[in-house]
Every structure is written in C-alpha cells, then in structure tokens.
Design an enzyme around this catalytic site. Structure first.
Site, PDB file in Angstrom:
ATOM      1  N   GLU A 128       0.789  -1.306  -0.168  1.00  0.00           N
ATOM      2  CA  GLU A 128       0.097  -0.088   0.126  1.00  0.00           C
ATOM      3  C   GLU A 128       0.846   1.322   0.086  1.00  0.00           C
ATOM      4  OE1 GLU A 128      -4.134  -1.182   1.921  1.00  0.00           O
ATOM      5  OE2 GLU A 128      -2.618  -0.468   3.363  1.00  0.00           O
TER       6      GLU A 128
ATOM      7  N   CYS B 250     -10.945   2.810   6.069  1.00  0.00           N
ATOM      8  CA  CYS B 250     -10.476   4.125   6.377  1.00  0.00           C
ATOM      9  C   CYS B 250     -10.674   5.298   5.224  1.00  0.00           C
ATOM     10  CB  CYS B 250      -8.848   3.978   6.364  1.00  0.00           C
ATOM     11  SG  CYS B 250      -8.169   2.954   4.875  1.00  0.00           S
TER      12      CYS B 250
END
Lengths: 634, 634
Positions: B313, B397
């Site tokens: 990520e 998120c």
C-alpha cells in the site's frame, strides 16, 4: 462435424535422431553435464529423494511437499532421455538407485505417494482438487515409460503399471469407484504414454475417462469441498473462478476459451489432442482447434510464453499481455510445445510447428541459464532489474521440465506417415526413418537459427518414391528451394505451410532450402494495450530484447525510429555465440527534467546506438533492465 | 542548518470561512446529506458503533476488527466539522449518542479500545507494530478535538484527554514506561491537535517523543516481535523491508526517501512538519523538505495519488508510476493534503498549495462517487473496466477520511500572518480574517476550476495596510492582475509562487486575477517508463481521462496526434456539470488483424473524435475502460 484426418502422422522418436547442431548441441551438453546433475543434487539436498524412504514423522523438520514425487519423476525422465542418446553408466546407476527407492515406497495395493503416505496417511484421494496426487502419479508414469524406452529396463515401468492399475481400480463411473479427476491435469497424457509403451488399453480408457468426466455435473470438486477445504484453500480463495482455474468449468468438448492455470490447460489439451488421434473422436479435435485459436491469436506472448498473471498462474482476458508482469511460466511454454506437437501429428499444418519453434527458441530456453544451473519460473518480457533466475524453487516444476524437454528434443524435429517424411524443425543432425521398409537417412546441415540456408541430404539403399515435406516458417516471407541444385517452385508445391516434394528419391539427393531471414520489426494486435506504439525485433525465429548490460540503465528511454537502421552481426564471444542486432535508436533526454516530474514540454531525444540480444539469453550477465517491446518513434 | 521561518503562518479555520462555490458546494452538500448519513448507517450495520458496548464475547459472530474505533472516530470528526458549518440537531443528537457509547467503553484508567477490551483483553500494547492501537487512539483524539471545536461540548474531549493522559503514563523514555511507538503513525499529529485545543504541553511532548523515538536503536519492533508475531504477520511476511514499511528504518531526521506504506508516511510527515513549527526544530523541517522533493519529483501520480503498489500500500522505487495498478489510496492523497497544508504554514511557497490543489481536484475527490455513497480505496490511472467504487470496505479508512476532509475544506483556503492574508486555494465564498485587530472580510468570486477569472472583494471597517498574497498556480503560464481595475505587474510582485500585494486597503477594493487556462498536454519525466510516448490532458488544475462511456470499448487503440485539435466545452448535463474536452484523435484499426496476434505490418489508424472528462468523475456511469495517459502519435 469435423472429419478426423485418417493419415495421422507419427513423430520420429528422439532415439532415431542424432542432433549435431551448433545451436542446440551445446545446450543439450550443458543439460546433460550440468543441469541434470545439478537437479539431482537439489532433489537430494532438499530431501525430495530420501522422502521416498517414507521415514518422515509428524513433528520432524522438512515436511514432504505434495509436489515432491513429481520433481524426482521428471528428473528420472530427463535422465532417461539423456541415457538414451548418451549412455552414462554412472547416471544409469544413480537412476536405478532412485528407482529402487521409489519402488520401496509403493504400498501393497500399488499406491505410491510420499505426502499421503507420511504426512496425511489415511487421507488418500480426499483432496483431488488441490493435492496433486494424480498429477504426481502422472509424472511417475511418464518417468517409468521414459526409463523403459531409454534403457529397456522394466523396473520403474512395472511400479507405475501397478500404480496405474490401482488408480484404475479406484476411479471410474462404475459403482463403488470415485467419479473424480485431478485438479492438475497430467495423468491423462501420461496414461496414453503408458498405453503406447505397454499396449494395455485400460490405460487409454482411464485417460479417456478422466478427460470425459472433467466438468460434468454433479461437479466433483463441489462435492469434494462440501465438507472440507483443500490444500490450497488460502490461495483458492483469491481465484475469481475456481472451476475455470482447473478447466473443470465445462465438459472439455464444450470449451472454447483458454482459461485458468496455463500448465494445467496445456497438459489437458495435449491429452485431448492425443486422445482425438487415438480414438478418432473429432469432437475432441474440434475443441482443441477452438482452444488453439483462442490461445495463439489472443493470449500468447511473442516469445511463446503463456499465462498473463501470477495470480492464477494463467490466463486473464483476451489480449491482456503485460510485459513486466507476464507470467509465461517455463512449464507452460513446454506444455505448449507438447500440445502443438500432438496437434501437428493430427493435422500437418505449419502453424503448429511454428508455435513449437517460437516457444523453443524463445520462451522455453529463456527458462534456463546458459550455464544450465539457474532457472526462470516466470519469464517476463520486461524487467526493471529485479528478475533473476534461481537455482531451485520450493515448487520446482520448471527446472526438470526443461531438462526433460532438452534431453528429448530430437523427438520434435520429424514426423512420418507411411509415404511421407516431414521436417518440422531445423536442427542439424541426422535421422533414420523407416519408409516402405527402407531405413531412410535424412541429414540436415545449416547454421539455424542464425542463418536461413539449410541443406538436406538423403541416404537411401535404393531409390524410392515418397514425399518430403519441409516447413516454411510463418516468419519467412521469401524462400528458395533447390533439389539437386535445380530450382523448385515453392509456391506451387505448398501444402498448409509446408513445401511438399513427392518424387523418386535416390541416395545422395540434396535439397537446399533458403529461408530469407531479414531483421523484422514486429507489431502486436492493436488490442494488446501494453504494446501499442511499441515494436519488437525479430530475426528468423529469434525474438530480441534489449538489456542494460549492452545499453543504458533506463531502457524505457530508448525509442526505435520507424526507419531505424538495424544490422545483424554474429558475435561468437557474446552469450555463447549469438547474432546480435545493432540499431540506430534514439534516447529520451532527461537533463531538462531535474526539477519536474510532469511538464507540458515534450521530452527531447538524441541518437543512440542500441544492441539487442536474443531474448532467451537475457539475465546471463550483470543485473539490469530488459525489454522486448520498444517504444517506436515515427 | 536551515533557519526556520520565524513568521509561521496560521491557517484560517474552516469555521471562519463560508464556501459558496459552484464546484465545491454541491459536493459538500452531498457529503453532508448523503455521505455522512451513509457512513453512519454502514458503521451501525456492520456493528462498529455497537461494538463500543463491549458486549462481544469469544465465539460470537462479527468479531470486532482492530480498525473499528478509528472508522467511528473519523465519522464523528466528519459529522462535527459539518455541524460547525451547518447546524443539524438530529446529527448533533446522533453524534452525542455515539460519544456516550464511546465514553462508556473507557476503562477506569482511561484506556479505550474495542479490540483489546473484548477480543484480546490483557494484551494491551503488546502488538504496537500491527494492531493499530495508538492509531485508533489518535483518531479518537482527532474526533474529540473536532467535536469540541465544532460544538464546544467537552464530552468526547474529556474522554480523549483522559485516554491521552493514560497513554502518556504508559509511553516514554522514563523508567518503567514502554519505549514504543505505533506501527501506523497517526497519534503524533492527533496529539498536536489536542495540545492546540487544550494548551496542555504534555500532549505536544508526547507527540514529540513518538516522533523522536521512531527508528532508534534498539529497534522497538524487533524487541516486540522477538517472541511473538503481529496481527498482520501473514501480510508482513511478504514485505521486503518491514521497517521501511512503517518508516521506522531510521530515526525520522535521517530519512530522505519516501518508503513503505504511504498513509503512514503522510501522517508522520504531517506531524513532523507541525512539530517543526511548534518547536522550531529545523532538522525536522529539513527532513520534511528532503522527503517532499523525493515524493513530489519522483513518486507522485499526476492526479496527486501516491503509492505505486497494493503490495505494501505504498512506495516502490523512483519513477515507478504504473497506471492500471497504481494504488493511489484515497487516504494517502488526503494525507498528502494534510502534510502540504502543514508545510505551507512553515514556508509560504506555492508548490505546497499546488500539491494540495492537484490532489483535491483529482486524486482525492475521485475517491467518492458523485452521489456520495460509493468510494474508491485505490484510485488507478487506467482501468480495463474492472475497477469500481464500493459502498464500504472491511478496512474502511477511506470513506470517512474523505468525508472529514470535505466537511473541513474551508480550512485549506486561507492562511494569515500578523500582517498578511494569503489565498492558497480558489474556492468561492467569504472569509473573516482578523488583521491588526480588524475583522477583514475577503470574498472570492469565479467559476473555478472551469474558468481562471477570479475576483476578490475586500470588506473593511477602516482602511489598513496589510499584505495580500494570491497563489499563481504552477500550471498557469500567463496571469493578469488588476486592483480596482488597474493592471498590476505580476512578475515584479512574485514571492515564491504568490503575487504579493502590500498596500493600504480599503473597503470595497476589488482584485481581479485572470489565470490563463488553456488545454495542455502534459508529459512525464522520461524515467517514468509507463508513460513514455504518452500524454495526459490537463486544463487548469483538472487532469482529464478518457472513458469508454464517451468513447469506444478498447481505449488502448486511441492515440492523440502531436498536433491534435482540442476544444473545451462546458456541459452542464454531464457528470454534474463539467468542462469536457473534445479532441481530434486517431484510433488504430484492427480489421486486418483477424488472424494475427503479431505481424510485421504496422497497425494503421483512422481519425476518431474523443471526449475526455475530468479524472475525478470517472466510473460514475456505465462500466468500461478508462485511461489518463494516452499514447501520442507524432
């Protein structure tokens, strides 16, 4: 309904072929002297061989892996082929020793599998989808057949016959049998080999059962996984379509698109093609033809690599042919060779032999280093410098696969029918082919793939009329042919990509074939989004790449002008001797870019001389970038 | 040693700013009316809110996830910002209800975490590397501060102060304290906010401790994982460098390259920049400047997206900016906005505000659908048709992160120093800024980003001399400025990318700024291998893309000629009203390619009219391909 060609060809066995070729002989020598011993050592050191002692116990280190049997089996197969053409008492002894160990691992009832004997005893045949049990059996069978044919020893052959008999007693449609098949196809093609070696029709029928049953409803793997998970459950979770992954989404005759894991697919299509030939089942051939088109016209890398992603080790969607992340597993290209070789015997069309040639000279031999001791599992078409061959793998399918192919390469050169000799591949050497009861000798001379001039010499005890077919490769746009120095019109003698010469041949006849081999720039179908505006360099069957070692670090800056002047030069000191290609390219400048990542000013370029090398030879020098497809500048 | 600017700016709080903008107001409305309620519903339905009841027991379904606290906290933060500008009794009540639940979950000693209260009780602070415990604390703190500042209610603020006090008693260099820090930075920036809200210096010091301690030896995570594994051990195994993954590979002041997980990096740099300002620590600012250059000059997508791969990520290597597989997490672009916003207060340079603008208009708002109810986690720069926004995520998120940013957007427009008003972003509306004790009103009018003509109107009770700075965006090559209809020479008044007007201002003064906004073709640094020979269309701050919905299925066939005629047209019916770009492009033909995948004939092309839309608006219609970078034809 397609009518199956009644005049099916027969491949000329590698044991009737002597290879004496400037390109291939050194490779086969390295395979024999380096690769096969190296792989024995790896199998030994990693515990794969001694695992057949079945003395592993729960709690011990180095738990045997579900693939281990197959790694050893493929090594035996490679070693056996090598023994057939190059007797070697020491290797012979080593093979016998390993076979003895394998035989000792066979259970009373014929069953033979390390993992399910010591790690999961009592769980035989409960995880056909993932656990590779029949796959391992298939490789043992192939090894047994190869060993028997190479040495005429029946030691391993008898073991695998007993095992195959056991499998035959377990699987089938009859009451009380398991109506399953393997998640990883392999045993299907192995059983046909066993049938050929033994003449036992039950093996052919068992192969046919496995092929026919695949994808039928109720779906075996659905039933199998209703109350249990498979060995690879955690991987399988990420598959979009589990049934496509192992080509059990439909009965095989209904399949039209290549899907899923590419090695599984190739092994299955190989068995389908051979079964079509054995049984005359045209519906299998039709399926193969549909699948062949779909693969070769929409899903194959220019190197003969197949499999667009590592996610499923296989196919994605049409024209998805990424360069850096191409999977193009060595095993898959080898499987492509197997399949095309079977297709070629059914239909003598050059497209099948072209596909074999494409794979052999590019995506197959890229799988092994020039020194024979390092291997690519995946064969990317571009690298930023982080891709390198390795000495071995936890899942070590590719190294012994390439070893067995190289050791049996002679078997891919010729076919015959009762009245014809067919030359598919151009590899120097000699073959003995029985035509009309006469042992016809055919010799090949040339300097292929670096040169397109080929000479064929016939050796006959007496004159005979038969046909000789020579492939005109798909890459070749101009060819000339002479028989005994007299020009023959090729165009008027073409038959599905082969020039066909039928005449009364006599001893000493010379055929000269001149395949024009200019440097070509190749383009991809416009739907291959990764290659739009890119070109690849090819000369003859050889696909080229540029590598940092000969050029610059940042290869993406290199562009090939539309009218680039390209020159082919043989360099005997380079990478074991290759024709390299020098080209007037251009390179993008970055000196005005120090303080920008994005600008509205187009990057400028300057002239730059590039050197391209055969793709197969990349990553044999210092680490760096590589790319096959080069941006083209108009 | 860098000398820290003594005249640090202060951002003008969003509560002093009214946005009344044709582009942003509808988005903020959708955020308020759709997104915030949608996210409450998701949090409620997935059990995230009720998990604060701490009644989950082992063996029950729906085990609370380690991130859950933060999802709810970010929702409270977003709702609070919204309440500050748009009072809503019902939302106010809902927030109070959730806060009450959160407060009820707080332990005697101040500790507050769902996962470690019910799933792993007794295991507090044992998995700082993976378990996001301090990260969740950070988001609760940010929520508490936002709620307090929006409503002046101290309910959540007191809870988080008590929690922060507890954390302060657990972590630090003092004897008996844990010398650790969080694997996912977040609490560092939250504690500075808490310090600002409360004036309590301990919170600032604790933030500083976390930043200073990171990457010191002995390495905390090495000690922590000596005898245990982390929550994400199975993911972490695939990381090349675990310490780089969470930016603990070096003490922060020694870091020069952006590495690892991009959101962690952004949150850490944000805290570093703010700490530099608070403490005057130039070494922190210097580190930020090095990291800033490395990110913005070598590792940022043209959309302001960052993070080149989903594997970590985060970041990979310089100039590696893949289009289809770009990660460009919405949270990371939001973090980029946070960081640049802090940098901008330290050094009033337009490059920071430019980066904010680039992210805001492209890679941030692409993260939410036009209807406000679907979200991208990753924001790719090209799609073959398989990438779509989703209503929610297991790890959620991004959705509340974009909600809180949009709800507080007013805070990113202006800054002030004692003597200056600085306009960073061009968003219509009005702000009240206290200069020399006077409440100066500054109004913005225009039709940005579709038009570059902007008008600023000053409202003063009495004349005053102060500076007004207006950003000249990096994309703008020609600008004109008038004050009270009189032309002002911009070039002679430039200061680090801002035009600076210092004069005696009076009520009713009008400033007109005309930013020339032609359609531009943008190129990437030649080292971005994915974009060689490609161009992107940009107009003003808006990056464009082509989508199948307006064009054809196979977008890779589209090429933009070097001299393509491009026209900008405002289309009010398209995607909520956008300037679309029509262009004379070409498209590769495939009609000669039916039977080939590779040929030596170059594909031909024919004229084709393309329509490009703003990147942020893609995937709001029928499914199809998308690409930002288009092959260029010379």
């Amino acid at each position: 309904m397609h009518v199956l060609n009644q005049n099916r060809l027969r491949p000329v066995s590698f044991s009737n072929v002597v290879i004496n070729d400037a390109f291939w002989s050194p490779r086969i020598k390295v395979n024999r002297e380096q690769t096969i011993p190296h792989q024995y050592k790896q199998c030994k050191e990693t515990g794969r061989i001694d695992a057949f002692k079945l003395d592993w116990k729960q709690g011990m280190d180095n738990e045997p892996h579900i693939f281990w049997d197959s790694d050893v089996a493929k090594w035996i197969e490679a070693a056996s082929y090598s023994l057939a053409t190059h007797p070697d008492p020491e290797l012979d002894r080593l093979v016998d020793e390993v076979i003895e160990l394998i035989a000792s691992a066979q259970q009373e009832d014929g069953y033979l599998n390390i993992y399910f004997s010591v790690v999961k005893p009592g769980m035989r045949w409960t995880d056909l989808r993932d656990a590779h049990e029949l796959y391992c059996a298939g490789h043992l069978i192939e090894a047994g057949v190869a060993h028997y044919e190479a040495t005429r020893k029946r030691t391993l052959l008898e073991v695998v016959c007993k095992y195959a008999d056991h499998i035959d007693s377990v699987f089938g449609r009859e009451e009380g049998k398991l109506r399953g098949y393997c998640g990883h196809q392999e045993i299907e093609l192995a059983l046909i080999k066993l049938y050929h070696a033994t003449g036992e029709e039950r093996y052919l029928k068992l192969s046919q059962y496995f092929i026919d049953e695949r994808g039928q409803k109720p779906h075996y793997f659905e039933l199998e996984k209703k109350d249990s998970t498979g060995y690879f459950e955690d991987i399988m979770r990420y598959m979009d379509n589990l049934k496509e992954y192992n080509q059990s989404h439909k009965p095989v005759r209904e399949q039209s698109k290549v899907v899923g894991h590419s090695v599984r697919a190739m092994y299955m299509y190989t068995a389908m093609a051979e079964l079509a030939g054995e049984t005359g089942d045209a519906s299998l051939l039709e399926a193969c033809e549909r699948l062949w088109e779909h693969l070769h016209l929409k899903n194959m890398f220019i190197t003969g690599g197949i499999g667009s992603t590592g996610k499923n080790e296989g196919f994605t969607f049409d024209y998805d042919l990424p360069n850096e992340t191409s999977y193009a597993e060595t095993c898959a290209s080898i499987g492509l060779v197997f399949w095309n070789h079977r297709m070629l015997q059914l239909e003598c069309e050059s497209k099948y032999a072209d596909a074999i040639e494409r794979a052999l000279f590019n995506g197959v031999i890229s799988g092994v280093s020039l020194d024979g001791k390092k291997f690519f599992y995946a064969n990317p078409l571009a690298s930023v410098g982080d891709r390198h061959r390795k000495e071995w793998f936890g899942c070590a399918c590719c190294p012994p696969n390439i070893a067995r192919l190289l050791a049996s390469l002679g078997g891919y050169i010729y076919s015959q029918s009762p009245d014809d000799i067919i030359v598919h591949q151009y590899i120097e050497g000699e073959a003995i082919i029985n035509i009309h009861g006469q042992q016809v000798k055919i010799g090949q001379k040339g300097n292929y793939p670096w040169d397109g001039h080929l000479t064929f010499l016939l050796g006959l005890e007496h004159e005979d009329k038969f046909g000789l077919k020579l492939r005109i490769p798909g890459w070749c746009k101009n060819a000339e042919l002479k028989v005994n120095h007299e020009r023959v019109n090729i165009l008027q003698n073409m038959d599905k990509g082969y020039v066909y010469l039928e005449r009364l041949w006599k001893d000493g006849d010379i055929i000269e074939l001149d395949l024009s081999m200019p440097i070509e720039k190749v383009y991809s179908h416009p739907n291959v989004r990764q290659n739009v505006h890119h070109t690849a360099i090819q000369r003859g069957p050889i696909v080229y790449c540029i590598e940092s070692a000969d050029n610059m670090e940042h290869l993406q800056r290199v562009m090939l002008p539309n009218d680039a002047n390209l020159t082919a030069i043989y360099d005997e000191s380079l990478l074991g001797g290759v024709v390299k290609i020098l080209g007037d390219a251009e390179v993008l400048d970055s000196h005005q870019w120090e303080n920008s990542l994005y600008r509205t000013e187009k990057p400028t370029s300057r002239p730059y001389q590039i050197t391209a090398i055969p793709y197969y030879a990349w990553d044999n020098r210092e680490s760096g970038q590589m790319r096959v497809w080069i941006p083209e500048k108009e």
